[in-house]
Design a protein around this motif. Structure first.
Motif, PDB file in Angstrom:
ATOM      1  N   GLN A 204       1.367  -5.942   6.279  1.00  0.00           N
ATOM      2  CA  GLN A 204       1.526  -4.542   5.899  1.00  0.00           C
ATOM      3  C   GLN A 204       2.355  -4.543   4.627  1.00  0.00           C
ATOM      4  O   GLN A 204       3.514  -4.935   4.640  1.00  0.00           O
ATOM      5  CB  GLN A 204       2.231  -3.765   7.026  1.00  0.00           C
ATOM      6  CG  GLN A 204       2.481  -2.320   6.694  1.00  0.00           C
ATOM      7  CD  GLN A 204       1.196  -1.539   6.459  1.00  0.00           C
ATOM      8  OE1 GLN A 204       0.335  -1.445   7.334  1.00  0.00           O
ATOM      9  NE2 GLN A 204       1.047  -1.002   5.261  1.00  0.00           N
ATOM     10  N   VAL A 205       1.712  -4.119   3.562  1.00  0.00           N
ATOM     11  CA  VAL A 205       2.408  -4.119   2.273  1.00  0.00           C
ATOM     12  C   VAL A 205       2.886  -2.700   1.987  1.00  0.00           C
ATOM     13  O   VAL A 205       2.164  -1.728   2.218  1.00  0.00           O
ATOM     14  CB  VAL A 205       1.475  -4.615   1.151  1.00  0.00           C
ATOM     15  CG1 VAL A 205       2.194  -4.614  -0.175  1.00  0.00           C
ATOM     16  CG2 VAL A 205       0.975  -6.005   1.491  1.00  0.00           C
ATOM     17  N   TYR A 206       4.074  -2.583   1.526  1.00  0.00           N
ATOM     18  CA  TYR A 206       4.694  -1.280   1.307  1.00  0.00           C
ATOM     19  C   TYR A 206       4.844  -0.965  -0.165  1.00  0.00           C
ATOM     20  O   TYR A 206       4.889  -1.861  -1.002  1.00  0.00           O
ATOM     21  CB  TYR A 206       6.079  -1.249   1.958  1.00  0.00           C
ATOM     22  CG  TYR A 206       6.017  -1.486   3.441  1.00  0.00           C
ATOM     23  CD1 TYR A 206       5.232  -0.683   4.251  1.00  0.00           C
ATOM     24  CD2 TYR A 206       6.753  -2.521   4.029  1.00  0.00           C
ATOM     25  CE1 TYR A 206       5.175  -0.899   5.610  1.00  0.00           C
ATOM     26  CE2 TYR A 206       6.707  -2.735   5.389  1.00  0.00           C
ATOM     27  CZ  TYR A 206       5.911  -1.927   6.186  1.00  0.00           C
ATOM     28  OH  TYR A 206       5.854  -2.121   7.517  1.00  0.00           O
ATOM     29  N   THR A 207       4.926   0.387  -0.429  1.00  0.00           N
ATOM     30  CA  THR A 207       5.318   0.798  -1.780  1.00  0.00           C
ATOM     31  C   THR A 207       6.488   1.757  -1.644  1.00  0.00           C
ATOM     32  O   THR A 207       6.575   2.522  -0.683  1.00  0.00           O
ATOM     33  CB  THR A 207       4.165   1.514  -2.520  1.00  0.00           C
ATOM     34  OG1 THR A 207       3.777   2.648  -1.755  1.00  0.00           O
ATOM     35  CG2 THR A 207       2.984   0.597  -2.724  1.00  0.00           C
ATOM     36  N   SER A 208       7.354   1.660  -2.596  1.00  0.00           N
ATOM     37  CA  SER A 208       8.550   2.503  -2.591  1.00  0.00           C
ATOM     38  C   SER A 208       8.151   3.958  -2.877  1.00  0.00           C
ATOM     39  O   SER A 208       7.180   4.196  -3.589  1.00  0.00           O
ATOM     40  CB  SER A 208       9.498   1.994  -3.669  1.00  0.00           C
ATOM     41  OG  SER A 208      10.729   2.631  -3.561  1.00  0.00           O
TER      42      SER A 208
ATOM     43  N   MET B  97      10.466  25.924   0.404  1.00  0.00           N
ATOM     44  CA  MET B  97      10.261  24.823  -0.528  1.00  0.00           C
ATOM     45  C   MET B  97       9.621  23.677   0.242  1.00  0.00           C
ATOM     46  O   MET B  97      10.062  23.323   1.333  1.00  0.00           O
ATOM     47  CB  MET B  97      11.602  24.385  -1.112  1.00  0.00           C
ATOM     48  CG  MET B  97      12.280  25.488  -1.907  1.00  0.00           C
ATOM     49  SD  MET B  97      13.682  24.887  -2.831  1.00  0.00           S
ATOM     50  CE  MET B  97      14.875  24.730  -1.529  1.00  0.00           C
ATOM     51  N   THR B  98       8.584  23.159  -0.346  1.00  0.00           N
ATOM     52  CA  THR B  98       7.890  22.046   0.300  1.00  0.00           C
ATOM     53  C   THR B  98       7.962  20.846  -0.634  1.00  0.00           C
ATOM     54  O   THR B  98       7.778  20.979  -1.839  1.00  0.00           O
ATOM     55  CB  THR B  98       6.430  22.431   0.577  1.00  0.00           C
ATOM     56  OG1 THR B  98       6.430  23.623   1.353  1.00  0.00           O
ATOM     57  CG2 THR B  98       5.716  21.346   1.337  1.00  0.00           C
ATOM     58  N   CYS B  99       8.281  19.716  -0.033  1.00  0.00           N
ATOM     59  CA  CYS B  99       8.472  18.510  -0.826  1.00  0.00           C
ATOM     60  C   CYS B  99       7.472  17.462  -0.377  1.00  0.00           C
ATOM     61  O   CYS B  99       7.180  17.339   0.813  1.00  0.00           O
ATOM     62  CB  CYS B  99       9.888  18.002  -0.631  1.00  0.00           C
ATOM     63  SG  CYS B  99      10.219  16.527  -1.584  1.00  0.00           S
ATOM     64  N   SER B 100       6.923  16.757  -1.337  1.00  0.00           N
ATOM     65  CA  SER B 100       6.031  15.659  -0.976  1.00  0.00           C
ATOM     66  C   SER B 100       6.440  14.428  -1.765  1.00  0.00           C
ATOM     67  O   SER B 100       7.013  14.528  -2.852  1.00  0.00           O
ATOM     68  CB  SER B 100       4.588  16.043  -1.292  1.00  0.00           C
ATOM     69  OG  SER B 100       4.460  16.227  -2.678  1.00  0.00           O
ATOM     70  N   SER B 101       6.166  13.278  -1.185  1.00  0.00           N
ATOM     71  CA  SER B 101       6.517  12.034  -1.836  1.00  0.00           C
ATOM     72  C   SER B 101       5.498  10.996  -1.402  1.00  0.00           C
ATOM     73  O   SER B 101       5.079  10.975  -0.250  1.00  0.00           O
ATOM     74  CB  SER B 101       7.935  11.626  -1.407  1.00  0.00           C
ATOM     75  OG  SER B 101       8.306  10.430  -2.039  1.00  0.00           O
ATOM     76  N   GLU B 102       5.100  10.178  -2.374  1.00  0.00           N
ATOM     77  CA  GLU B 102       4.093   9.172  -2.050  1.00  0.00           C
ATOM     78  C   GLU B 102       4.770   7.845  -1.803  1.00  0.00           C
ATOM     79  O   GLU B 102       5.752   7.508  -2.446  1.00  0.00           O
ATOM     80  CB  GLU B 102       3.107   9.032  -3.218  1.00  0.00           C
ATOM     81  CG  GLU B 102       2.265  10.264  -3.432  1.00  0.00           C
ATOM     82  CD  GLU B 102       1.492  10.216  -4.738  1.00  0.00           C
ATOM     83  OE1 GLU B 102       1.494   9.152  -5.396  1.00  0.00           O
ATOM     84  OE2 GLU B 102       0.894  11.250  -5.095  1.00  0.00           O
ATOM     85  N   GLY B 103       4.183   7.051  -0.906  1.00  0.00           N
ATOM     86  CA  GLY B 103       4.733   5.731  -0.645  1.00  0.00           C
ATOM     87  C   GLY B 103       4.141   5.183   0.623  1.00  0.00           C
ATOM     88  O   GLY B 103       3.498   5.893   1.389  1.00  0.00           O
ATOM     89  N   LEU B 104       4.340   3.879   0.811  1.00  0.00           N
ATOM     90  CA  LEU B 104       3.859   3.225   2.019  1.00  0.00           C
ATOM     91  C   LEU B 104       5.036   2.499   2.651  1.00  0.00           C
ATOM     92  O   LEU B 104       5.647   1.688   1.970  1.00  0.00           O
ATOM     93  CB  LEU B 104       2.767   2.226   1.673  1.00  0.00           C
ATOM     94  CG  LEU B 104       1.324   2.715   1.754  1.00  0.00           C
ATOM     95  CD1 LEU B 104       0.381   1.615   1.296  1.00  0.00           C
ATOM     96  CD2 LEU B 104       0.972   3.170   3.153  1.00  0.00           C
TER      97      LEU B 104
END
Ligand SMILES: *[C@@H]1O[C@H](CO)[C@@H](O)[C@H](O)[C@H]1NC(C)=O
Ligand SMILES: *[C@@H]1O[C@H](CO)[C@@H](O)[C@H](O)[C@H]1NC(C)=O
Ligand SMILES: *[C@@H]1O[C@H](CO)[C@@H](O)[C@H](O)[C@H]1NC(C)=O
Length: 631
Positions: free
Chosen positions: A218-222, A244-251
């Motif tokens: 399982q490879v992750y991204t910050s 307020m809605t917050c989104s963030s990408e990552g694994l």
């Protein structure tokens, strides 16, 4: 699970001695020649004989070390049990059986190994795309390590293998590992990483003891691309709400945390939910809000500034200031908060005196009711509206007046042509009299105008008036005398309140000098007839009254006709006759001497010239009351 492998090998390495014996006496050992057991397992060696009634058995190791096992012999069978198998069991064991006929011996080589557990895969840290990571493939409690081989596969590809051929100092369980450094790419996710441990216990047999562990990568991204969306706006009004809605990408998918940045920069945790809803915002809620996306390999944050502005609300008072009300009126003042949902409203007077009214509040409105206003209600009233924590105050001035009656016109007396008369025009129960103006008009002409500018002492109803003297003339008759009272409000633009009274002028004319005609003559012979006729002008037309003046000066009324007729005069009819012209404006009076002579006395009557002047005297007296009383 330990796998026991029993291999039967060729006899080359096995040493065994065969004693001479009788045909029937034989010995067997099982397993034959050689066995291998895992440390910790249990293992039994069985020595059995045939052809002997009651054999005796003995067990020993080839180098006379302790047996490290238990022997149990029963009839023609002896069992050596090693439980658990340990390093002390790595020997060649000899079983000796003795019978009457002889002694037989068999030997067996016991080998031991240890590979009790699946190997372990360890990473130096989480697998992050692009960051080199060390993978360790590790086998614990291995014996003998010089037979160990470790292999690490990614998918089908062998990344590394390693053998551990170094000298063993002593017999012991050891942990060995191999390490590979690699840089994960996103495509590695889902691939299988296999760590395989092989223990080549016997070089001859190709099948090693083997264990393996597989891990899916399982490879992750910050976290990255952390974004905030604000609804409806970053600019808010007090009491408002914002989401307020917050989104963030990552694994793996980052967890979202909301913080508020305090003035000194310290972050204060608000929520662990991606959607943050703030309600009933206050001005001090303005500031920087930070959203942080966090996963196990990193964090990323972004911030937004919220500005909470004062809610614009206004206070409306109706009716508009100044409110003027007549004493006794009912007055309702309404104060309303515009732009505030649940205000608190209060009333007070500017001078902090009692309200003297009923307050009723409902919703965003409050009313102050005076059922019957009086001087006590003459104040500036302040309505204070508090919305959230802000208070606005608005003033309404209530002025009281009293002007309920028309002015009264009073004359000092009858209007008589040419005679001065005083007119009083009064306004009763007026307040405030310093705003009062009274005007007196005759027809279109202003006779007098008066402002009552003097200071008012206490608040009270007062009667104010003006007084004016003028001389009426007959031309004034039919004209209107107007008394006009104006109560000014104090406001420049607004019309004053007015009341007026009128009176039609009716000017009297006092009787003019009476004229007396004597027919035929005032000196008559006894027995002659005579007519005394009197006339006087005036308005209204004077009434004529004939009287005779008595010796004491009193008048004796005789007739109310214009002509006083003597059909046949007598001597005693001689005397002074007075004619009066009378109306309400006055009296004019004229007298005449009537002389009745006997035939012999005729000359004497003409010998009195002084008396002549008396005859012509007349009196006009006004007012009428001031004229001499008649008898
Ligand atoms: C976040 O808030 C939503 C809506 O209030 C709720 O349904 C959800 O369960 C919350 N999630 C967490 C993690 O608290
Ligand atoms: C007019 O008013 C004055 C006081 O203002 C009073 O003294 C006077 O008697 C009044 N005259 C009449 C005719 O009423
Ligand atoms: C007096 O007046 C009456 C009525 O007018 C008249 O008839 C009579 O002649 C008069 N007498 C004299 C003396 O003038």
């Amino acid at each position: 699970m330990p796998v026991k492998m029993v291999a039967i090998f060729g006899a080359s390495t096995v040493l065994w001695i065969l004693f001479a014996a009788s045909q029937a006496f034989k010995i067997e050992i099982s397993p034959e020649h050689r066995t291998i057991a895992q440390i910790g397992d249990s293992m039994s060696l069985t020595c059995s004989t045939t052809g002997c009634e009651s054999p005796s058995f003995s067990w020993r190791t080839q180098i006379d070390s302790p047996l490290s096992g238990k022997v149990r012999t029963e009839g023609a069978k002896s069992v050596l049990t090693m439980d658990p198998v340990g390093f002390g069991n790595e020997h060649s064991y000899l079983c000796t059986a003795t019978c009457d006929s002889g002694k037989l011996e068999r030997g067996i080589q016991v080998d031991i190994y240890s590979l009790p557990k699946d190997p372990e895969i360890e990473f130096s840290g989480p697998l992050e795309v692009g960051k080199p990571v060390v993978v360790k493939c590790l086998a614990r409690d291995v014996y003998p390590v010089d037979r160990l081989e470790l292999e690490l596969f990614k998918g089908d590809r062998l990344m590394k293998n390693q053998e551990f051929l170094e000298e063993m100092a002593k017999k012991s369980l050891e942990t060995k590992s191999l390490e590979v450094t690699f840089t994960p790419v996103i495509e590695d996710t889902g691939k299988r990483l296999a760590c395989r441990a092989k223990l080549h216990i016997d070089q001859i047999d190709s099948k090693p003891e083997e264990k393996q562990t597989v891990k899916e990568l399982q490879v992750y991204t910050s976290p990255t691309n952390t974004e905030i969306s604000v609804h409806p706006s970053t600019r808010l009004h007090e009491g408002g709400a914002v989401t307020m809605t917050c989104s963030s990408e990552g694994l793996p998918a980052p967890e979202i945390f909301w913080h508020k940045k305090s003035d000194n920069g310290v972050l204060q945790l608000l929520s662990g939910n991606a959607t943050l809803t703030l309600i009933a915002m206050r001005m001090e809620d303005s500031g920087i809000y930070v959203c942080e996306g966090v996963n196990l390999i990193g964090k990323d944050s972004t911030e937004v500034e919220l500005i909470v502005e004062e809610k614009p609300f206004t206070v409306d008072i109706s009716p508009r200031s100044p409110v003027t009300a007549q004493v006794g009126d009912s007055v309702v003042l309404t104060c309303a908060a515009v732009g505030c949902d649940s205000p608190s409203i209060s009333w007070r007077t500017e001078t902090e005196s009692p309200l003297n009214g009923d307050v009723r509040s409902e919703g965003a409105k409050s009313t102050l009711t005076f059922n019957s206003v009086s001087f006590e209600n003459e104040h500036s009233y302040l309505c204070a509206v508090t919305c959230l924590r802000r208070t606005l105050e608005k003033k309404v001035q209530v002025g009281i007046y009293s002007f309920s009656e028309d002015p009264k016109i009073e004359m000092s007396g009858l209007l008589v042509h040419g005679r001065p008369v005083t007119v009083n025009c009064t306004v009763p129960n007026v307040y405030p009299f310093d705003h009062l103006e009274i005007e007196l008009l005759k027809g279109e002409t202003i006779l007098m105008n008066k402002h009552f500018l003097e200071e008012m002492g206490t608040k009270s109803l007062e009667t104010k008036g003006l007084e004016m003297t003028f001389i009426p003339t007959t031309e004034d008759t039919g004209k209107m005398l107007v008394c006009l009272a104006k109560l000014h409000s104090g406001e420049m633009e607004s019309e004053p309140k007015q009341r007026q009274s009128t009176q039609t002028l009716y000017v009297n004319v006092a009787p003019s000098e009476a004229t007396i005609w004597v027919s035929p003559s005032s000196v008559l012979e006894e027995g002659s007839p005579v007519n005394l006729t009197c006339s006087s002008d005036g308005f209204p037309a004077p009434q004529i009254l004939w009287s005779r003046q008595l010796d004491n000066g009193e008048l004796q009324p005789l007739s109310e006709t214009t002509t006083l007729t003597f059909m046949s005069t007598k001597l005693e009819d001689s005397g002074v006759y007075v004619c009066e012209g009378i109306n309400q404006a006055g009296i004019s009076r004229k007298s005449v001497d009537l002389i009745i002579e006997g035939l012999s006395e005729r000359h004497t009557a003409y010998s009195l010239p002084i008396e002549e002047s008396k005859r012509d005297n007349w009196v006009s007296c006004t007012p009428r009351e001031m004229c001499p009383k008649r008898g």
